[in-house]
Design a protein around this motif. Structure first.
Motif, PDB file in Angstrom:
ATOM      1  N   ARG A   1      -9.312   8.350   4.178  1.00 37.43           N
ATOM      2  CA  ARG A   1      -9.891   8.265   2.831  1.00 37.43           C
ATOM      3  C   ARG A   1     -11.388   8.602   2.858  1.00 37.43           C
ATOM      4  O   ARG A   1     -11.890   9.298   1.985  1.00 37.43           O
ATOM      5  CB  ARG A   1      -9.706   6.858   2.239  1.00 37.43           C
TER       6      ARG A   1
ATOM      7  N   ALA B   1      -5.269   1.744  -2.090  1.00 36.88           N
ATOM      8  CA  ALA B   1      -6.472   1.679  -1.249  1.00 36.88           C
ATOM      9  C   ALA B   1      -6.971   0.250  -1.110  1.00 36.88           C
ATOM     10  O   ALA B   1      -7.342  -0.197  -0.014  1.00 36.88           O
ATOM     11  CB  ALA B   1      -7.561   2.555  -1.861  1.00 36.88           C
ATOM     12  N   ARG B   2      -6.941  -0.485  -2.231  1.00 38.67           N
ATOM     13  CA  ARG B   2      -7.430  -1.872  -2.191  1.00 38.67           C
ATOM     14  C   ARG B   2      -6.525  -2.720  -1.295  1.00 38.67           C
ATOM     15  O   ARG B   2      -7.002  -3.543  -0.526  1.00 38.67           O
ATOM     16  CB  ARG B   2      -7.468  -2.445  -3.613  1.00 38.67           C
TER      17      ARG B   2
ATOM     18  N   ASP C   1     -13.201  -1.495  -8.498  1.00 38.14           N
ATOM     19  CA  ASP C   1     -12.813  -0.202  -7.921  1.00 38.14           C
ATOM     20  C   ASP C   1     -12.988   0.937  -8.930  1.00 38.14           C
ATOM     21  O   ASP C   1     -13.433   2.021  -8.570  1.00 38.14           O
ATOM     22  CB  ASP C   1     -11.354  -0.244  -7.450  1.00 38.14           C
TER      23      ASP C   1
ATOM     24  N   LEU D   1      -6.543  -4.615   6.110  1.00 41.56           N
ATOM     25  CA  LEU D   1      -7.360  -4.488   7.322  1.00 41.56           C
ATOM     26  C   LEU D   1      -8.059  -5.808   7.647  1.00 41.56           C
ATOM     27  O   LEU D   1      -8.089  -6.237   8.806  1.00 41.56           O
ATOM     28  CB  LEU D   1      -8.391  -3.361   7.156  1.00 41.56           C
TER      29      LEU D   1
ATOM     30  N   ARG E   1      -7.419  -2.002   2.246  1.00 46.42           N
ATOM     31  CA  ARG E   1      -8.693  -2.635   2.656  1.00 46.42           C
ATOM     32  C   ARG E   1      -8.490  -4.119   2.929  1.00 46.42           C
ATOM     33  O   ARG E   1      -8.962  -4.656   3.929  1.00 46.42           O
ATOM     34  CB  ARG E   1      -9.753  -2.441   1.565  1.00 46.42           C
TER      35      ARG E   1
ATOM     36  N   TYR F   1      -4.098   0.936   9.637  1.00 48.77           N
ATOM     37  CA  TYR F   1      -5.077   0.623   8.590  1.00 48.77           C
ATOM     38  C   TYR F   1      -6.386   1.383   8.836  1.00 48.77           C
ATOM     39  O   TYR F   1      -6.974   1.945   7.917  1.00 48.77           O
ATOM     40  CB  TYR F   1      -5.372  -0.882   8.553  1.00 48.77           C
TER      41      TYR F   1
ATOM     42  N   SER G   1       0.845  -1.193   0.000  1.00 44.90           N
ATOM     43  CA  SER G   1       0.000   0.000   0.000  1.00 44.90           C
ATOM     44  C   SER G   1       0.887   1.251   0.000  1.00 44.90           C
ATOM     45  O   SER G   1       0.632   2.208  -0.746  1.00 44.90           O
ATOM     46  CB  SER G   1      -0.912  -0.027   1.228  1.00 44.90           C
TER      47      SER G   1
ATOM     48  N   LEU H   1      -7.920   4.291   6.335  1.00 38.62           N
ATOM     49  CA  LEU H   1      -9.241   4.191   5.691  1.00 38.62           C
ATOM     50  C   LEU H   1     -10.182   5.285   6.183  1.00 38.62           C
ATOM     51  O   LEU H   1     -11.031   5.761   5.425  1.00 38.62           O
ATOM     52  CB  LEU H   1      -9.827   2.789   5.920  1.00 38.62           C
TER      53      LEU H   1
END
Lengths: 223, 217
Positions: free
Chosen positions: B128, B76-77, B210, B83, B80, B121, B56, B125
């Protein structure tokens, strides 16, 4: 080039100082937040009887959260006055970062003096090694200021700025927070911790400062 | 059959093989008995959560250099997915901790490390979610991913010196040798490969989704 950057940093720092003297509410809010929290804790434990480790943890927790109460104000003056663009145009990113960082560091140190005195008085703490505590406060506040300035810039344009700063800052601060508690407990009378942790804190502060200066221009200048 | 389907089939076969090895091949470990089986789930989850964090930050750096939104989507993916993996690693670690040490949580250095990763994480997020404009969000989250990566040397080198740890020794011990039964080691390596491939499979699966999500926003 170097003297020009130094000059720009000094200008930004002076601007921050003038702004702070004009709007004293930010300083007062941070100080009162710290003193109120400290008074609550002291009242709850009836003044004493805590281990040096717990006292050290309380000291740094109060200082950290008092800082959190004011961190989102680092760029607020320009943001609310609509002068962010002017600062972007006239001041280089490094000058803005270091000018604000130095101001935030000074603010934290000024906050730490009455807080430490009140803490020692209310919690009945004897400092065995005052020089170590002094160095810890200098290093701890620098780390918080370096990370805090960048985090405050990250929050520009966010919909929930006030509560965002502690969430973003806490994981970054643990490398300062944990050794600081460890060494402070030694300064408060527990078994003395190795001073290499102070060196480690200094090193992490330097890494945070370099990291912030490399990354800040990416935030400061729009695409 | 396209590449993704081949990866999916291979992943399913490997996962089945790892499960069979964990339940029928791996002997009980000294002091841990059959509780050691949890480790073959927990270690790959922890590994992938660190890998996802690293990637990331890497994609964040690529975004800052190129300003290509594709890298922001990947960053971002990865966060995610990271996390989810870090939550699974934390939960499996807590269960292992309860069964072997008698408490779900005791702030062991490695528990602290995984907890810090969880906080990072979560913070990434949240940042974001708090930023509406796509370019600003991409820039700020790339900066935060890279800035938070600065904590890694502390978590790896300094934190274990601060606190006593009950956590079992790493695969490679302090003397540099591997102190583990061969079948156990092979199963662990296979489970690590399985976890890494699962991450790659999920990363590959999300890119199109996405883009559509971003376009509809």
């Amino acid at each position: 080039m170097k003297s020009s950057l130094f000059h720009d940093i000094r200008l930004v720092f002076r601007k921050e100082m003038k702004s702070a003297l004009r709007f004293r509410a930010a300083w007062a809010a941070m100080l009162m937040f710290a003193l109120t929290t400290l008074a609550c804790v002291s009242l709850a434990v009836q003044g004493g009887g805590l281990s040096p480790r717990l006292l050290a943890a309380l000291y740094w927790t109060v200082l950290f959260f008092a800082f959190m109460a004011g961190i989102d104000r680092v760029f607020e003056a320009e943001d609310s006055a609509g002068t962010l663009l002017a600062l972007r145009v006239y001041a280089p990113a490094d000058a803005v970062l270091f000018g604000k960082l130095l101001y935030t560091w000074l603010l934290l140190l000024v906050l730490a003096v009455p807080l430490t005195l009140a803490f020692l008085l209310l919690m009945d703490v004897t400092v065995v090694t005052p020089l170590v505590l002094f160095l810890l406060v200098l290093l701890g506040c620098w780390g918080m200021a370096a990370a805090g300035t960048l985090v405050a810039a990250l929050g520009l344009g966010a919909s929930v700025r006030g509560s965002l700063a502690p969430i973003l800052l806490m994981p970054l601060m643990l490398p300062v927070f944990l050794p600081a508690i460890f060494v402070t407990s030694g300064a408060f009378g527990a078994e003395a911790a190795s001073l290499s942790f102070l060196f480690g804190m200094g090193l992490y502060d330097a890494v945070l400062t370099v990291g912030a200066s490399v990354l800040f221009p990416h935030l400061w200048y729009a695409d | 059959m396209n590449r993704k389907k081949i990866l999916g089939v291979f992943l399913a076969v490997l996962t089945l093989a790892v499960l069979c090895a964990v339940f029928f091949l791996v002997p009980p470990a000294e002091g841990l008995d059959y509780y050691v089986r949890i480790a073959f789930f927990h270690i790959p989850m922890a590994w992938v959560s660190v890998l996802a964090f690293l990637l990331s930050a890497w994609w964040g750096a690529r975004y800052l250099r190129s300003r290509d939104m594709r890298f922001d989507r990947l960053s971002a993916r990865s966060a995610r997915l990271g996390l989810i993996f870090v939550l699974l690693a934390t939960a499996s670690g807590a269960v292992f901790s309860k069964l072997t040490w008698g408490a779900y949580w005791n702030w062991d250095p490695r528990q602290t490390t995984i907890f810090v990763l969880l906080l990072i994480y979560g913070a990434y997020l949240t940042l974001r979610a708090a930023l509406g404009e796509a370019r600003l969000r991409a820039r700020a989250s790339a900066v935060y991913a890279l800035f938070s990566f600065l904590t890694v040397p502390f978590l790896v080198f300094i934190l274990p010196r601060l606190y006593f740890s009950l956590h079992p020794s790493p695969v490679i011990n302090g003397s540099g040798s591997i102190d583990m039964d061969t079948s156990m080691l092979l199963t662990l390596l296979a489970s690590l490969a399985d976890g890494t491939l699962l991450y790659a499979f999920l990363m590959a699966g999300g890119s199109g989704r996405d883009i559509r999500k971003e376009e509809s926003a």
